[in-house]
Design a protein around this motif. Structure first.
Motif, PDB file in Angstrom:
ATOM      1  N   LEU A  86      51.272  24.599  17.190  1.00 45.79           N
ATOM      2  CA  LEU A  86      51.650  23.168  16.620  1.00 45.79           C
ATOM      3  C   LEU A  86      52.802  22.995  15.948  1.00 45.79           C
ATOM      4  O   LEU A  86      53.782  22.228  16.011  1.00 45.79           O
ATOM      5  CB  LEU A  86      50.720  22.435  15.594  1.00 45.79           C
ATOM      6  CG  LEU A  86      49.272  22.302  16.285  1.00 45.79           C
ATOM      7  CD1 LEU A  86      48.050  21.648  15.060  1.00 45.79           C
ATOM      8  CD2 LEU A  86      49.462  21.073  17.149  1.00 45.79           C
ATOM      9  N   LEU A 121      56.056  16.347  18.100  1.00 45.05           N
ATOM     10  CA  LEU A 121      54.797  15.704  16.810  1.00 45.05           C
ATOM     11  C   LEU A 121      55.179  15.058  15.821  1.00 45.05           C
ATOM     12  O   LEU A 121      56.187  15.523  15.176  1.00 45.05           O
ATOM     13  CB  LEU A 121      53.771  16.816  16.708  1.00 45.05           C
ATOM     14  CG  LEU A 121      52.688  17.332  17.852  1.00 45.05           C
ATOM     15  CD1 LEU A 121      51.750  18.307  17.246  1.00 45.05           C
ATOM     16  CD2 LEU A 121      51.597  16.297  18.152  1.00 45.05           C
ATOM     17  N   GLU A 167      50.393  12.321  13.857  1.00 42.71           N
ATOM     18  CA  GLU A 167      49.991  13.096  15.042  1.00 42.71           C
ATOM     19  C   GLU A 167      49.719  14.616  14.500  1.00 42.71           C
ATOM     20  O   GLU A 167      48.849  15.026  14.902  1.00 42.71           O
ATOM     21  CB  GLU A 167      51.126  13.218  16.115  1.00 42.71           C
ATOM     22  CG  GLU A 167      51.241  11.902  17.005  1.00 42.71           C
ATOM     23  CD  GLU A 167      52.560  11.743  17.846  1.00 42.71           C
ATOM     24  OE1 GLU A 167      52.616  10.638  18.220  1.00 42.71           O
ATOM     25  OE2 GLU A 167      53.220  12.619  17.627  1.00 42.71           O
ATOM     26  N   THR A 168      50.587  15.360  13.623  1.00 43.99           N
ATOM     27  CA  THR A 168      50.394  16.567  13.363  1.00 43.99           C
ATOM     28  C   THR A 168      48.935  16.293  12.295  1.00 43.99           C
ATOM     29  O   THR A 168      48.218  17.176  12.537  1.00 43.99           O
ATOM     30  CB  THR A 168      51.373  16.916  12.173  1.00 43.99           C
ATOM     31  OG1 THR A 168      52.584  16.956  13.028  1.00 43.99           O
ATOM     32  CG2 THR A 168      51.132  18.322  11.722  1.00 43.99           C
ATOM     33  N   TRP A 173      46.337  14.338  12.505  1.00 48.74           N
ATOM     34  CA  TRP A 173      45.384  14.091  13.667  1.00 48.74           C
ATOM     35  C   TRP A 173      45.044  15.505  14.008  1.00 48.74           C
ATOM     36  O   TRP A 173      43.804  15.828  14.247  1.00 48.74           O
ATOM     37  CB  TRP A 173      45.619  13.027  14.646  1.00 48.74           C
ATOM     38  CG  TRP A 173      45.112  11.489  14.403  1.00 48.74           C
ATOM     39  CD1 TRP A 173      46.168  10.807  13.606  1.00 48.74           C
ATOM     40  CD2 TRP A 173      43.994  10.980  14.436  1.00 48.74           C
ATOM     41  NE1 TRP A 173      45.389   9.489  13.346  1.00 48.74           N
ATOM     42  CE2 TRP A 173      44.083   9.712  13.886  1.00 48.74           C
ATOM     43  CE3 TRP A 173      42.653  11.544  14.840  1.00 48.74           C
ATOM     44  CZ2 TRP A 173      42.905   8.842  14.054  1.00 48.74           C
ATOM     45  CZ3 TRP A 173      41.885  10.610  14.828  1.00 48.74           C
ATOM     46  CH2 TRP A 173      41.802   9.238  14.460  1.00 48.74           C
ATOM     47  N   ALA A 174      45.883  16.135  14.422  1.00 49.56           N
ATOM     48  CA  ALA A 174      45.777  17.363  15.355  1.00 49.56           C
ATOM     49  C   ALA A 174      45.150  18.344  14.644  1.00 49.56           C
ATOM     50  O   ALA A 174      43.973  19.014  14.957  1.00 49.56           O
ATOM     51  CB  ALA A 174      47.028  18.119  16.059  1.00 49.56           C
ATOM     52  N   LEU A 185      52.178   7.105  16.583  1.00 50.96           N
ATOM     53  CA  LEU A 185      51.063   7.963  17.114  1.00 50.96           C
ATOM     54  C   LEU A 185      50.801   8.013  18.323  1.00 50.96           C
ATOM     55  O   LEU A 185      50.939   6.924  18.864  1.00 50.96           O
ATOM     56  CB  LEU A 185      49.705   7.383  16.275  1.00 50.96           C
ATOM     57  CG  LEU A 185      48.350   8.074  16.642  1.00 50.96           C
ATOM     58  CD1 LEU A 185      48.338   9.519  16.403  1.00 50.96           C
ATOM     59  CD2 LEU A 185      47.266   7.283  16.061  1.00 50.96           C
ATOM     60  N   SER A 186      50.867   8.949  19.179  1.00 47.13           N
ATOM     61  CA  SER A 186      50.508   9.246  20.479  1.00 47.13           C
ATOM     62  C   SER A 186      49.448  10.020  20.716  1.00 47.13           C
ATOM     63  O   SER A 186      49.690  11.274  20.646  1.00 47.13           O
ATOM     64  CB  SER A 186      51.985   9.445  21.383  1.00 47.13           C
ATOM     65  OG  SER A 186      51.583   9.992  22.464  1.00 47.13           O
ATOM     66  N   MET A 187      48.202   9.409  21.145  1.00 51.54           N
ATOM     67  CA  MET A 187      46.837  10.455  21.309  1.00 51.54           C
ATOM     68  C   MET A 187      47.393  11.500  22.464  1.00 51.54           C
ATOM     69  O   MET A 187      46.915  12.511  22.287  1.00 51.54           O
ATOM     70  CB  MET A 187      45.859   9.407  21.685  1.00 51.54           C
ATOM     71  CG  MET A 187      45.409   8.717  20.492  1.00 51.54           C
ATOM     72  SD  MET A 187      45.282   9.622  19.139  1.00 51.54           S
ATOM     73  CE  MET A 187      43.956  10.923  19.395  1.00 51.54           C
ATOM     74  N   VAL A 190      48.801  14.150  20.455  1.00 49.78           N
ATOM     75  CA  VAL A 190      47.855  15.090  19.987  1.00 49.78           C
ATOM     76  C   VAL A 190      46.926  15.854  20.911  1.00 49.78           C
ATOM     77  O   VAL A 190      46.934  17.069  20.507  1.00 49.78           O
ATOM     78  CB  VAL A 190      46.842  14.007  19.274  1.00 49.78           C
ATOM     79  CG1 VAL A 190      45.746  14.594  18.355  1.00 49.78           C
ATOM     80  CG2 VAL A 190      47.730  13.231  18.170  1.00 49.78           C
ATOM     81  N   GLY A 242      48.830  19.107  21.821  1.00 50.45           N
ATOM     82  CA  GLY A 242      48.845  19.879  20.415  1.00 50.45           C
ATOM     83  C   GLY A 242      47.703  20.901  20.482  1.00 50.45           C
ATOM     84  O   GLY A 242      47.466  21.908  20.229  1.00 50.45           O
ATOM     85  N   LEU A 243      46.350  19.893  20.652  1.00 44.92           N
ATOM     86  CA  LEU A 243      45.258  20.514  20.730  1.00 44.92           C
ATOM     87  C   LEU A 243      44.992  21.744  21.634  1.00 44.92           C
ATOM     88  O   LEU A 243      44.355  22.758  21.425  1.00 44.92           O
ATOM     89  CB  LEU A 243      44.159  19.490  20.957  1.00 44.92           C
ATOM     90  CG  LEU A 243      43.867  18.384  19.507  1.00 44.92           C
ATOM     91  CD1 LEU A 243      42.873  17.497  19.724  1.00 44.92           C
ATOM     92  CD2 LEU A 243      43.505  19.060  18.231  1.00 44.92           C
TER      93      LEU A 243
END
Length: 381
Positions: free
Chosen positions: A76, A85, A89-90, A92-93, A196-198, A201, A204-205
């Motif tokens: 990340l 990110l 987004e950070t 959320w991840a 925010l961009s899923m 995210v 990153g996950l």
């Protein structure tokens, strides 16, 4: 009381204390590059980031009473540094990873997964991660080889007196030097921090979660058991998953950096003398002071020359690569270790794991073929 006995006790107490304080700062080579860059780029703010690490090390001191590392999540962190990110987004991840880890810690499947991995594969993963850190360390030391070699020479004294204050002396001396080879800072904060961009995210996950499960849970447990055999019962895969999950779930939504218990960080703390809860308490206190300083702390941290951080990272890499299990391995397991390490170095932890499992299966196949052939050979002779 015998004066000689009393003097020896004072000497042992001083050695223990100086080792723990020195070892407390042994993982700066991993911590500083990600933290300084993420803050200076405007993605994260210094106060919640340092309070997050302070809380993490306090939790470590209470739960493990050992110098278990609390590190930035590297995958990340790398995506953050390349602009992949935003702060939202950070958050959320990190929060999702925290929830997954905490959930897994309540099930026996994590332990089963960890115990199903061959020891040679785990050793290879550990060595491969050490090689990855070593490559990064060489790159950082390349910014100024003279100061890097001086730092390495001082740090090498840890092989003679492992619990001396070498890491602390190196960092202190670096702050007093006039070297200009420091980590670059970016001015201002990004106006896109709240975007925010899923898909970002999800990326990153996918990059971080397997690495966390392997390096910060499975391999970290193996490293802790190797370095602290008398306290091994305090450290387990499920506990490390639980504390990592709790930290991220509770703190990342409020601006902390996603954190985990890295195997390399444990090795780094140990290499420079950390043996007890004094080390994590020292780091926690330092992080609280840094958090209270707010943005001004960045200038102080950025004053540490990049080659010095690289030298610290190089020592952690050596400790990780040259683990005890590497030398205790059976001859037929060494090719498996090598394949896993090289796969990790060139392709990451998932590639290393796949290569290790395939090579271990091949090792077992060859072993069974030889065992089946042996009675026939004996009968023919």
């Amino acid at each position: 009381m015998n004066p000689d006995t009393s003097w020896r006790r004072y000497q042992q107490a001083f050695t223990s204390l100086s080792g723990d304080i020195s070892g407390a700062f042994g993982d700066l080579g991993t911590l500083l590059p990600f933290v300084i860059s993420a803050i200076s780029l405007g993605v994260l703010a210094p106060t919640p980031v340092f309070f997050g690490f302070a809380a993490g090390y306090l939790l470590v001191a209470v739960v493990y009473r050992l110098p278990i590392a609390v590190q930035p999540m590297k995958a990340l962190g790398a995506i953050i540094l390349t602009g992949g990110l935003t702060s939202l987004e950070t958050a959320w991840a990190g929060t999702i990873i925290g929830a997954v880890l905490l959930t897994m810690s309540f099930t026996p499947h994590l332990v089963r997964l960890a115990r199903a991995l061959p020891q040679s594969v785990v050793t290879g993963l550990q060595a491969g991660l050490g090689l990855m850190l070593g490559v990064l360390a060489v790159d950082m030391m390349g910014a100024g080889w003279l100061i890097a070699l001086l730092a390495l020479a001082l740090l090498a004294l840890s092989w003679i007196w492992p619990r001396g204050p070498w890491a602390l002396l190196v960092v202190g001396g670096a702050l007093l030097s006039d070297s200009t080879a420091t980590l670059p800072l970016a001015a201002g904060s990004s106006p896109e921090s709240l975007a925010l961009s899923m898909p970002a995210v999800a990326e990153g996950l996918m990059a971080q979660l397997p690495l966390t499960l392997l390096n910060a849970v499975v391999v970290a447990t193996a490293v802790a058991h190797s370095l602290f055999p008398d306290s091994a019962r305090r450290v387990s895969e499920r506990r490390l998953a639980a504390t990592s999950g709790l930290l991220n779930l509770a703190l990342v939504p409020f601006g902390a950096m996603p954190m985990c218990h890295g195997a390399g960080g444990i090795a780094a703390h140990y290499r420079f003398g950390a043996r007890s809860l004094i080390a994590p308490l020292t780091v926690a206190a330092a992080c609280v002071l840094a958090a209270l300083q707010g943005p001004t702390v960045i200038a102080w941290l950025a004053a540490i020359p990049t080659p010095v951080i690289g030298a610290l990272l190089a020592n952690a890499a050596i400790e990780l690569m040259l683990g005890k299990r590497l030398f205790d391995a059976r001859p037929d397991c060494r090719p498996v270790i090598a394949a896993t390490a090289l796969g990790t170095l060139f392709g990451g932890a998932l590639v290393g794991l796949a290569m290790g499992l395939v090579s271990d299966r091949l090792r077992l196949h060859v072993k069974h073929r030889r065992a089946a052939r042996a009675p026939q050979d004996g009968g023919d002779s």
